[in-house]
Motif scaffolding. Sequence first.
Motif: not given
Lengths: 342, 196
Positions: A149, A153, A156, A160, A168-169, A171-173, A175-176, A179, A224, A228
């Motif tokens: 997994e 991720i 992908q 990007l 934001p796109e 950011e979503a990746w 966060e995952r 995680e 995290w 950043r």
Amino acid sequence: MSRINRIEVDGFRNLKGIEIDFDPGINLIVGENGAGKSNLLEAIYYLLYLRSYRNATEAELVNLESEGFSLKGFGDEDRVEVRVRNGTKRVFRNGIERHRFHDYYGWLDGVVFSLSDILIVRGSPSLRRDWLNSLLARCDANYRLLLNEYRSILKQRNQLLLQERYGPELEAWSERLVEVGSKVYQIRYQTFPRIKEWFQALAHQLNLPLEISYHPVTSPERFWPDLRRSASRERELRLTVVGPHRDEIGITKAGQDIRAYGSEGEERLAGIILRLVEAEMIKARKDPILLLDEPFIEIDKHNQERLKSLLANKGQLILATTTPDWQGKTVRLKGGRVEATD
Amino acid sequence: MEKSLERLIERLQILPGVGRKTAQRLAFFLLRIPEEEVRGLVEAILDAKTNLNLCEICFNYTKRQPCSICGDEDRDHSLICVVETPAEILPIERSGRYRGVYHVLHGVLSPMDGIGPEDLRIKELVKRLKDTSVNEVIIATNPTSEGEATAIYLARTLKPLGVKVTRLARGLPMGADLDLADDQTIWNAIEGRREL
Ligand SMILES: [Zn+2]
């Protein structure tokens, strides 16, 4: 104890019509170069993990004169079978076809010792990460799923970054990534102390001042903020630079990097220790079988004897060798066939 | 080969997953079965193609505007379940216990396939939340890497609008699609949803 009791191989590399019943203790596979000794170990490994430990593709494993190959393995409780024909692979465990590795894997574990183990010590950091991942995947059933997994991720997210699509796109990746990456880290952090202990104990038994150390680039808690902080470097390299895929594992001799300060003999022994650690760690779940492909050929007599006594009581052992100086059941191969058994 | 046969084989290959070999098999199959079977199939395809459109509200396929679910006053319009494709509405409806409405994204985020938020029906979902009174959005994308990332993206986009955003419970096994799950599993996943 878990072991492989019997194997049948046909059309796998140069092996033809092979049927061998193994001893629960020590088994010697002997023969000239090219007789198929390593191929037999590779076939056994394939039955465990559905891939070649020499990283060969399925097409490379198929005998040039045949359309495919078939392998059968018999454990204490399980019967497994792999059929590869015209490029399609079918896999069975106890007579039931399995479509996911997850449903097939686990009937038996094994550790391979070979001359190329020195590359884990000497080669790029990714080879040591591969070693660690493969070890953890066999100690923790979730690890393989998490790692797969994480890798998808990462792919992908890197795509990007490559396309310079931030916002934001991304950011979503991210966060995952954090995680799933944090869960990968949790397992690595939890397990490494035991790996270190085993490595040290085994090095001690071989009288070597070697140590192994783990250098994670971040931790579950810092992932995290560290991700950043890496934003500008990411944009420059267009790659994710923080995460478990960048961790390093170091092997040192008396505190110095073995790659710079060790001899070739020490690097070889360190490679063998890594394999022994693997065997000890897997043992916590289930005894692995040990597959030895002439790993001691370049090692001095003194250390060879030490290794032999270290391995003697570690469970089932299948050893491919041109110089059979071990006691055990002997299978002689010639031209890919069994010539004699005693 | 006959021109008509060649043409049929070529046309059949526009279907996903159908290569030349499968197309040949299908073509010979179609030639073997009775003519009215073939006529029935062609008519069904044409009927669906000419009469079905995307619902202006939820983007499911429908004959009428709005679709029968969006037009049903007995359903709870303040509860929206977001799915990847129209196919995923079927099993949830079949389970018969979900009383909310839907929103079809028509895909998931996947940079490798060049699919970003602008390629999905996300703008339309945001507009829907602004224009009507919605209490909760359940995100039912599949538990794949892409489905999870899409869920996170949606949560980050929708929560600032003051709506409760929830995710289906991971009762579904890894890699199992909603499509294949049985009624009870689906209901457990909906009931056990957690806030994002
Ligand atoms: Zn609708």
